[in-house]
Structures are given as structure tokens and as C-alpha cells.
Design a protein around this motif. Structure first.
Motif, PDB file in Angstrom:
ATOM      1  N   ASP A 189      -5.391   9.099  -4.903  1.00 33.38           N
ATOM      2  CA  ASP A 189      -4.952   8.829  -3.538  1.00 33.38           C
ATOM      3  C   ASP A 189      -6.150   8.357  -2.697  1.00 33.38           C
ATOM      4  OD1 ASP A 189      -2.894   8.878  -1.456  1.00 33.38           O
ATOM      5  OD2 ASP A 189      -4.012  10.579  -0.624  1.00 33.38           O
ATOM      6  N   ARG A 190      -7.290   9.010  -2.879  1.00 34.86           N
ATOM      7  CA  ARG A 190      -8.507   8.594  -2.165  1.00 34.86           C
ATOM      8  C   ARG A 190      -8.955   7.210  -2.623  1.00 34.86           C
ATOM      9  NH1 ARG A 190     -10.401  13.423  -4.059  1.00 34.86           N
ATOM     10  NH2 ARG A 190     -12.317  12.456  -4.840  1.00 34.86           N
TER      11      ARG A 190
ATOM     12  N   ALA B  98      -9.171   0.214   2.693  1.00 33.19           N
ATOM     13  CA  ALA B  98     -10.172   0.117   3.760  1.00 33.19           C
ATOM     14  C   ALA B  98     -11.250  -0.908   3.415  1.00 33.19           C
ATOM     15  CB  ALA B  98     -10.800   1.487   4.015  1.00 33.19           C
TER      16      ALA B  98
ATOM     17  N   ASP C 118       0.871  -1.174   0.000  1.00 36.53           N
ATOM     18  CA  ASP C 118       0.000   0.000   0.000  1.00 36.53           C
ATOM     19  C   ASP C 118       0.908   1.225   0.000  1.00 36.53           C
ATOM     20  OD1 ASP C 118      -1.810   2.044   0.466  1.00 36.53           O
ATOM     21  OD2 ASP C 118      -2.186   1.460   2.551  1.00 36.53           O
TER      22      ASP C 118
ATOM     23  N   ARG D 215      -6.978   4.736  -3.580  1.00 32.69           N
ATOM     24  CA  ARG D 215      -6.108   3.774  -2.884  1.00 32.69           C
ATOM     25  C   ARG D 215      -6.551   3.587  -1.450  1.00 32.69           C
ATOM     26  NH1 ARG D 215      -2.364   4.694   0.694  1.00 32.69           N
ATOM     27  NH2 ARG D 215      -2.220   6.899   0.147  1.00 32.69           N
ATOM     28  N   GLN D 216      -6.791   4.677  -0.756  1.00 28.25           N
ATOM     29  CA  GLN D 216      -7.194   4.597   0.646  1.00 28.25           C
ATOM     30  C   GLN D 216      -8.528   3.862   0.804  1.00 28.25           C
ATOM     31  OE1 GLN D 216      -7.148   8.573   2.256  1.00 28.25           O
ATOM     32  NE2 GLN D 216      -5.052   8.932   1.578  1.00 28.25           N
TER      33      GLN D 216
END
Length: 181
Positions: free
Chosen positions: A64-65, A72, A40, A67-68
Motif C-alpha cells: 500500500d505504501r 506521489a 490508483d 502504491r502511494q
């Protein structure tokens, strides 16, 4: 953060970084990478698209969001994992093609992250083989719109569960084995 960015936002971020990939391809590749145990990292497009010259998404941007949210969702015990496919309102054919492209990208990301053949359960092996079959499919194989809508929904659900199963085999199972040792 488990909410995925909108398809259009992902696509715009991909264009901004000149990644040459659709939202569904980026999501599929990222999911494959992470499901196979890939790191990650903020610079995930370079890893997932196998091009070290690609730029790293800016903190907080759509990629980026993405990936996050994927990290999650894959870790969520309530199975909240979702697929990023086509933009809302897209035709059945566009959504079907997006799903098959997603599967191709998933296999690519999975293969890049898995240095060697991962130890998969029997169900994991079967799921990976089924994803490979879907990656070879085409929307030309569908005939009736009503039946096709139902079939597409079933395939999407299968893909979602297959990804969680593979992530469980490659990542969660490995973590559990480490804790036992």
C-alpha cells in the motif's frame, strides 16, 4: 508520501499475499499501470498482475505504501521518481537482471492499463520502444565490471526519465487537454 518501502519489505508483503512476483516486478508493473493512466486503487496487484482473485494489500502495509509513493513520485514536479530494483549490496548481474525484469513488468502494466494504443509524443514512442528493447536484454551482454556499473547507471537514469515521459504523455497531457476543453 514519496519514500519507497525497502525492497525486502515489498518482497515480504508479496510473499504474504502469495503474489509470486519480485519487488522489482511489482514496482515495474505498478509504474507501467499508472504511467498509462491506470486507476490508483488499493487493489492494484489484482489489476497489475491481471488476476482478480489476488487479495488487496492492507492499508499501510509495504504494498500500500509502495502504491502511494509511486503515485506521489510520478506526480512530483521535481522528478523524484525512483526505481525499485534489487536489494542493496546485490551483485551487478542481479541488479542488471532486476532492471530488465522491471522493464518487462512495466510493459505488462502499461499494456494492461492502456485499453487502446495511447497517443504518445514522438519521444514517448521512442521511449516505449527502447523500454521494449531493454525488456528483451540480458545481463550476459556485459563484459567489464567498471564499464558495466557506469552503463547500468545510465540505463537506470534513462528508464527513470522514460517512465516520467510516458506518464506525462498518457496522464498529465490528458489532464491538460481536459482542462482546455
Amino acid at each position: 508520501m514519496t519514500e519507497l518501502p525497502a525492497v525486502d519489505d515489498i518482497l515480504q508483503a508479496s510473499r504474504t499475499l502469495a503474489l509470486g512476483a519480485s519487488a522489482n516486478e511489482l514496482h515495474g508493473g505498478l509504474c507501467g499501470w499508472l504511467a498509462a493512466g491506470g486507476a490508483d486503487v488499493a487493489a492494484w496487484p489484482a489489476r497489475v498482475l491481471a488476476d482478480d482473485s489476488l487479495p488487496t494489500p492492507a492499508p499501510g502495509d509495504a504494498l500500500d505504501r509502495l502504491r502511494q509513493a509511486v503515485v506521489a513520485q510520478l506526480e512530483d514536479r521535481d522528478f523524484a521518481f525512483e526505481l525499485v530494483l534489487a536489494a542493496p549490496g546485490a551483485s551487478l548481474q542481479a541488479r542488471t537482471d532486476a532492471l530488465f525484469d522491471w522493464c518487462r513488468a512495466f510493459l505488462g502494466g502499461f499494456g494492461l492499463a492502456a485499453d487502446t494504443r495511447p497517443s504518445l509524443s514522438e519521444e514517448g514512442e521512442e521511449a516505449l520502444q527502447d523500454l521494449a528493447r531493454l525488456a528483451q536484454a540480458s545481463s550476459d551482454q556485459f563484459d567489464s565490471a567498471d564499464e558495466d556499473e557506469d552503463a547500468l547507471a545510465e540505463i537506470e537514469e534513462f528508464v527513470r526519465v522514460a517512465v516520467l515521459l510516458l506518464h506525462g504523455d498518457c496522464v498529465l497531457g490528458a489532464r491538460h487537454r481536459q482542462r482546455l476543453n
